[in-house]
Design a protein around this motif. Structure first.
Motif, PDB file in Angstrom:
ATOM      1  N   SER A 104      38.997  30.783  40.931  1.00 45.08           N
ATOM      2  CA  SER A 104      37.647  30.692  40.388  1.00 45.08           C
ATOM      3  C   SER A 104      36.645  30.831  41.523  1.00 45.08           C
ATOM      4  O   SER A 104      36.928  30.469  42.662  1.00 45.08           O
ATOM      5  N   SER A 105      35.497  31.382  41.208  1.00 44.08           N
ATOM      6  CA  SER A 105      34.475  31.596  42.220  1.00 44.08           C
ATOM      7  C   SER A 105      33.156  31.848  41.531  1.00 44.08           C
ATOM      8  O   SER A 105      33.110  32.405  40.430  1.00 44.08           O
ATOM      9  N   GLU A 106      32.051  31.429  42.155  1.00 40.02           N
ATOM     10  CA  GLU A 106      30.730  31.710  41.613  1.00 40.02           C
ATOM     11  C   GLU A 106      30.430  33.196  41.652  1.00 40.02           C
ATOM     12  O   GLU A 106      29.554  33.675  40.938  1.00 40.02           O
ATOM     13  N   ARG A 107      31.167  33.942  42.489  1.00 43.28           N
ATOM     14  CA  ARG A 107      30.929  35.381  42.624  1.00 43.28           C
ATOM     15  C   ARG A 107      31.865  36.206  41.754  1.00 43.28           C
ATOM     16  O   ARG A 107      31.855  37.435  41.834  1.00 43.28           O
ATOM     17  N   ALA A 108      32.678  35.564  40.942  1.00 43.27           N
ATOM     18  CA  ALA A 108      33.666  36.303  40.152  1.00 43.27           C
ATOM     19  C   ALA A 108      33.666  35.842  38.699  1.00 43.27           C
ATOM     20  O   ALA A 108      33.343  34.699  38.384  1.00 43.27           O
ATOM     21  N   ARG A 115      41.014  40.494  48.654  1.00 46.08           N
ATOM     22  CA  ARG A 115      40.950  39.235  47.910  1.00 46.08           C
ATOM     23  C   ARG A 115      41.881  39.274  46.698  1.00 46.08           C
ATOM     24  O   ARG A 115      42.532  38.277  46.371  1.00 46.08           O
ATOM     25  N   VAL A 173      37.249  43.297  48.537  1.00 49.33           N
ATOM     26  CA  VAL A 173      37.557  42.862  47.171  1.00 49.33           C
ATOM     27  C   VAL A 173      39.041  43.069  46.882  1.00 49.33           C
ATOM     28  O   VAL A 173      39.698  42.203  46.283  1.00 49.33           O
ATOM     29  N   SER A 214      34.352  45.885  36.682  1.00 51.45           N
ATOM     30  CA  SER A 214      34.751  46.192  38.059  1.00 51.45           C
ATOM     31  C   SER A 214      35.827  47.265  38.142  1.00 51.45           C
ATOM     32  O   SER A 214      36.048  47.826  39.219  1.00 51.45           O
ATOM     33  N   ASP A 237      27.385  42.736  38.805  1.00 50.00           N
ATOM     34  CA  ASP A 237      26.761  41.807  39.744  1.00 50.00           C
ATOM     35  C   ASP A 237      27.757  40.758  40.229  1.00 50.00           C
ATOM     36  O   ASP A 237      27.501  40.063  41.218  1.00 50.00           O
ATOM     37  N   LYS A 238      28.878  40.652  39.539  1.00 60.82           N
ATOM     38  CA  LYS A 238      29.989  39.808  39.961  1.00 60.82           C
ATOM     39  C   LYS A 238      31.279  40.610  39.861  1.00 60.82           C
ATOM     40  O   LYS A 238      31.353  41.576  39.094  1.00 60.82           O
ATOM     41  N   VAL A 239      32.277  40.225  40.611  1.00 54.50           N
ATOM     42  CA  VAL A 239      33.577  40.883  40.533  1.00 54.50           C
ATOM     43  C   VAL A 239      34.323  40.346  39.310  1.00 54.50           C
ATOM     44  O   VAL A 239      34.431  39.133  39.117  1.00 54.50           O
ATOM     45  N   HIS A 240      34.825  41.257  38.486  1.00 53.38           N
ATOM     46  CA  HIS A 240      35.624  40.869  37.328  1.00 53.38           C
ATOM     47  C   HIS A 240      37.094  41.036  37.677  1.00 53.38           C
ATOM     48  O   HIS A 240      37.524  42.137  38.049  1.00 53.38           O
TER      49      HIS A 240
END
Length: 284
Positions: free
Chosen positions: A96-100, A58, A55, A70, A84-87
């Motif tokens: 942008s990302s579906e995981r963030a 990234r 992380v 986060s 549940d997602k990275v802030h």
């Protein structure tokens, strides 16, 4: 080489080339460390220790900083769950990302070249992002660390921030744990008069004094130790000898079954009030 590794450890295991060069590291030393397997080069301009948090790698690669849920643990702020997602804070908004979850506004700059947003940004992002009670416990812990509620409120003007300001209105700086904050909020919403951290002679500080007669104690894991439990028994006996009823609740009841907790307190309050002869205010 030791200086290089120590520098990276201080930076969380990740650094940009320009930071390393500014710290006096030579490019040939970087190349030698990579060839020896002591460093990874996940992408141009970024060096990382083996096993560095992906992380953070990234964040370095996208010029982002951890924020909101986060980054709460970094500052010792209270949270109810792991994200549940990275802030991340990315002011240019390009990542942008579906995981963030991407936060784009910054009010107070963080440490130069760091991977964590400033504490003020973390709290302000949480107020606008997290569910109400999650944001409340986080901001109450921040207020205990010295962040001013007026400072936060001044940075949340206008109608779009009305929800965040309503959370600030719920803050009470008396709570000493997230369990106290949650229990106090649920009980007040049920219509009870609740005073946090009331000092009673001979008893000590009651977590929550409800309707002036019921001591509601919110017990975290530290209360499971035998010595602490013995201390709790003694203080409860003293409180009852002074005319107070005592009700204790743990994490599961307060966080997962708040309706049950409220109904139990209601029953204790009703029973205590029916007895009459409430504790004398001079004991407070």
């Amino acid at each position: 080489m030791d200086a290089l590794l120590q520098f990276l450890h201080r930076r969380g295991g990740v650094a940009r080339t320009r930071e390393l060069l500014a710290a006096g590291v030579r490019e040939r030393d970087l190349a030698r460390a990579v060839n020896a397997g002591m460093l990874n080069r996940p992408r141009p301009g970024i060096y990382a220790l083996p096993g560095a948090d992906p992380v953070l790698v990234r964040c370095a690669a996208t010029n982002s900083r951890l924020t909101c849920l986060s980054a709460a643990e970094h500052y010792g702020l209270w949270t109810l769950r792991k994200p549940d997602k990275v802030h991340v804070l990315r002011p240019d908004g390009m990542f942008s990302s579906e995981r963030a979850v991407v936060h784009r506004r910054s009010w107070v700059s963080g440490q130069q070249d760091g991977w964590i947003a400033s504490k003020a940004d973390v709290v302000l992002h949480a107020l606008g992002c997290l569910p109400e009670l999650e944001a409340l416990v986080l901001v109450e812990s921040a207020s205990r660390q010295g962040i001013s509620l007026d400072f936060l409120r001044d940075r949340l003007p206008g109608r779009r921030n009305a929800g965040a300001r309503r959370i600030l209105d719920l803050v009470d700086v008396g709570s000493e744990s997230l369990l106290e904050t949650l229990a106090r909020t649920h009980l007040r919403r049920a219509g009870f008069h609740v005073e946090p951290q009331v000092d009673i002679r001979g008893v000590g500080s009651m977590d929550l004094l409800v309707e002036g007669c019921v001591d509601v104690e919110t017990d975290g894991k530290e209360h499971e130790a035998p010595r602490r439990r013995l201390k709790d028994y003694r203080r409860d006996n003293t409180a009852q000898s002074l005319g107070f009823a005592v009700a204790r609740f743990g994490y599961a009841e307060i966080v997962r079954r708040p309706e049950s907790m409220v109904s139990q307190v209601a029953a204790v309050v009703e029973a205590r009030l029916a007895l009459g002869g409430l504790p004398n205010s001079e004991d407070l």
